[in-house]
Design an enzyme around this catalytic site. Structure first.
Site, PDB file in Angstrom:
ATOM      1  N   TYR A 148       0.835  -1.194  -0.020  1.00  9.54           N
ATOM      2  CA  TYR A 148       0.111  -0.174   0.084  1.00  9.54           C
ATOM      3  C   TYR A 148       0.923   1.101   0.023  1.00  9.54           C
ATOM      4  CZ  TYR A 148      -3.410   3.515   1.697  1.00  9.54           C
ATOM      5  OH  TYR A 148      -4.086   4.648   1.777  1.00  9.54           O
ATOM      6  N   ASP A 243       9.431   2.840  -0.166  1.00  3.15           N
ATOM      7  CA  ASP A 243       8.383   3.387   0.493  1.00  3.15           C
ATOM      8  C   ASP A 243       8.685   3.015   1.809  1.00  3.15           C
ATOM      9  OD1 ASP A 243       6.022   4.365   1.770  1.00  3.15           O
ATOM     10  OD2 ASP A 243       4.718   3.873   0.358  1.00  3.15           O
ATOM     11  N   LYS A 271       4.072   9.076   8.880  1.00  2.00           N
ATOM     12  CA  LYS A 271       3.901   8.428  10.126  1.00  2.00           C
ATOM     13  C   LYS A 271       4.955   8.980  11.259  1.00  2.00           C
ATOM     14  CE  LYS A 271       1.198   4.996   8.220  1.00  2.00           C
ATOM     15  NZ  LYS A 271       0.972   4.609   6.988  1.00  2.00           N
TER      16      LYS A 271
HETATM   17  C1  PLP Z   1       0.371   4.830   5.575  1.00  2.00           C
HETATM   18  C2  PLP Z   1       1.133   4.424   4.275  1.00  2.00           C
HETATM   19  C3  PLP Z   1       1.165   5.511   3.342  1.00  2.00           C
HETATM   20  C4  PLP Z   1       0.101   6.541   3.447  1.00  2.00           C
HETATM   21  O1  PLP Z   1       0.287   7.534   4.289  1.00  2.00           O
HETATM   22  P1  PLP Z   1      -0.824   8.702   4.494  1.00  2.00           P
HETATM   23  O2  PLP Z   1      -0.376   9.406   5.433  1.00  2.00           O
HETATM   24  O3  PLP Z   1      -1.846   7.635   5.261  1.00  2.00           O
HETATM   25  O4  PLP Z   1      -1.316   9.192   3.233  1.00  2.00           O
HETATM   26  C5  PLP Z   1       1.890   5.214   2.045  1.00  2.00           C
HETATM   27  N1  PLP Z   1       2.675   4.189   2.136  1.00  2.00           N
HETATM   28  C6  PLP Z   1       2.955   3.564   3.400  1.00  2.00           C
HETATM   29  C7  PLP Z   1       3.936   2.170   3.326  1.00  2.00           C
HETATM   30  C8  PLP Z   1       1.980   3.576   4.394  1.00  2.00           C
HETATM   31  O5  PLP Z   1       2.080   2.765   5.247  1.00  2.00           O
END
Ligand code: PLP
Length: 435
Positions: A148, A243, A271
């Site tokens: 994701y 990511d 995060k």
């Molecule tokens: C949470 C997450 C996102 C998206 O971040 P948001 O701040 O919720 O838009 C993208 N990539 C990864 C791996 C994530 O865990």
């Protein structure tokens, strides 16, 4: 006489919320859709604990999906936020705090030579992919099923069962045109990556992967997978994007890069680096980053990017993320995971405990889970019973079998003991669950 439910206020609030907010929540997983029941409304938090609107306390094992790595209401973070607010909350101009946060990120994560601040992980990955396309002059993006990357249109595509699946949109509202340049491959399958590049190599701008996936539960890369991705991408003139929105500054001081040492061309963060506020970032090679406006032609912007309050919270959080914090995180994750595994074994429940750094999850499966098909094949119905038993006993787990569990440096012996004492009943509930 019927007893008043211990979560009666939450249930009432959920009904009220649902009349004005779609599904009653502002992010779908919060709605308890995959575990059933009514979501709990939280009122406050402290250290490793959440307190709901009915006054019930829970040990928190989601930590806001990662950001609360120090525990809730860490004094240094609160002080930094108050200090920033006293000077004003947004100026629409550059501020000193942005430099300090960028310097902190650059000093921790060696492949990040330059970094741009944004407000969400979604924005970070969206911008990184745009930049990779602008830099290479190519259109196609390779991603992996079960990874994701936020709700970016082009990345909301998942795989069918074929080895190479041209991305089909996961959701109405995303057009075929938006995903037609997205290629979705099975995770941990370098042979599929090799075949795809052999066929489309000259058109692929980048491969994007979760550094160590946590969004299908914890499914870490097999040894050599990330290094292989980078090698194949570079051989074909494409960029390797890692990511690290979830793993960044959590898996180690330098995130997952600090563990595998495979230097990406671009990385995305969110995060933890927002310290509980909307702050995220993407960064990497200076020659690639310098393609961004105003230096270069690739446009990217944000009214609240580098917001002074969010930036102060993020910087204070990172400054507190010392080696000792990572030692504590690792210890808490190892201890809790081992206790979960022990309780499930004692109840006779087949399971696999898997770690992506200091995030972990339990799959109700006999085999190691290495990809999204393995995730889907696990007996996830057992999680519903396990989750509700833990919740009732005051332990707040992710309300989905396909999300990782998060600990914080504030998860001390008392918090761990409360989890451990709830486990036997939850394990028996999982054992007794029927599909
Ligand atoms: C949470 C997450 C996102 C998206 O971040 P948001 O701040 O919720 O838009 C993208 N990539 C990864 C791996 C994530 O865990």
């Amino acid at each position: 006489m019927t007893a008043v439910s211990p979560t009666a206020t939450s249930s009432r609030l959920f009904e009220r919320a649902a009349t004005v907010i779609p599904g009653g929540v502002n992010s779908p997983v919060r709605a308890f859709g995959s575990v059933g029941g009514s979501p709990i409304f939280m009122a406050s938090a402290n250290g490793p604990y959440l307190v709901d609107v009915d006054g019930k306390e829970y040990v928190d094992l989601i930590c806001s999906w990662g950001p609360m790595i120090l525990g809730h209401r860490h004094p240094a973070v609160l002080e930094a936020v108050r200090g920033a607010m006293d000077h004003g909350t947004s100026f629409g101009t550059p501020t000193q705090g942005e430099i300090a946060l960028a310097e902190e990120i650059v000093s921790r994560v060696e492949p990040v030579e330059k970094v741009r601040l944004v407000s969400s992980g979604t924005e970070a990955t969206m911008s990184a992919v745009r930049l990779a396309r602008g830099f290479t002059g190519r259109n196609k993006v390779v991603k992996f099923a079960g990874c994701y990357h936020g709700h970016v249109d082009a990345l909301l595509a998942s795989a069918g069962s074929g080895l190479v699946t041209l991305g089909l949109p996961d959701t109405p509202g995303v057009t075929g045109a938006q995903t037609s340049d997205t290629i979705v491959l099975p995770y941990n399958d370098l042979a599929a990556v090799e075949r795809t590049f052999a066929e489309h190599g000259g058109e692929i701008a980048c491969v994007i992967t979760e550094a160590a996936p946590g969004n299908m539960g914890a499914v870490p890369p097999l040894p050599g997978f990330n290094a292989g991705l980078k090698e194949i991408a570079h051989r074909h003139g494409a960029l390797y994007i890692s990511d690290e929105v979830m793993t960044g500054f959590r898996a180690s001081r330098a995130g997952w890069f600090g563990r595998d040492g495979v230097a990406p061309d671009l990385l995305t963060f969110g995060k933890v680096m927002g310290g509980g506020f909307p702050a995220a970032a993407f960064g990497g090679r200076a020659d690639v980053m310098d393609m961004l406006a105003p230096l270069g032609p690739v446009y990217q912007a944000g009214t609240l990017s580098g917001n002074p309050v969010a930036t102060a919270a993020g910087l204070a959080t990172l400054q507190q993320c010392t080696d000792e914090v990572y030692t504590r995180l690792t210890r808490a994750a190892d201890t809790i995971g081992a206790e979960v595994s022990k309780a499930l074994s004692e109840a006779g429940v087949a399971h696999r405990l898997q770690y992506s750094g200091t995030m972990f999850s339990v799959f109700f499966s006999e085999q190691e889970v290495v990809d999204f098909d393995g995730v889907k094949a696990s007996e996830s119905f057992r999680y519903t019973a396990f989750f509700h038993s833990m919740l009732e006993q005051g332990v707040y787990l992710p309300p989905s079998p396909f999300e990782a569990w998060f600990v914080s440096a504030s998860h001390d012996e008392r918090a761990v003991d409360r989890i451990v004492s709830a486990l036997p009943a939850a394990a028996r509930a999982a054992a007794g669950a029927r599909a």
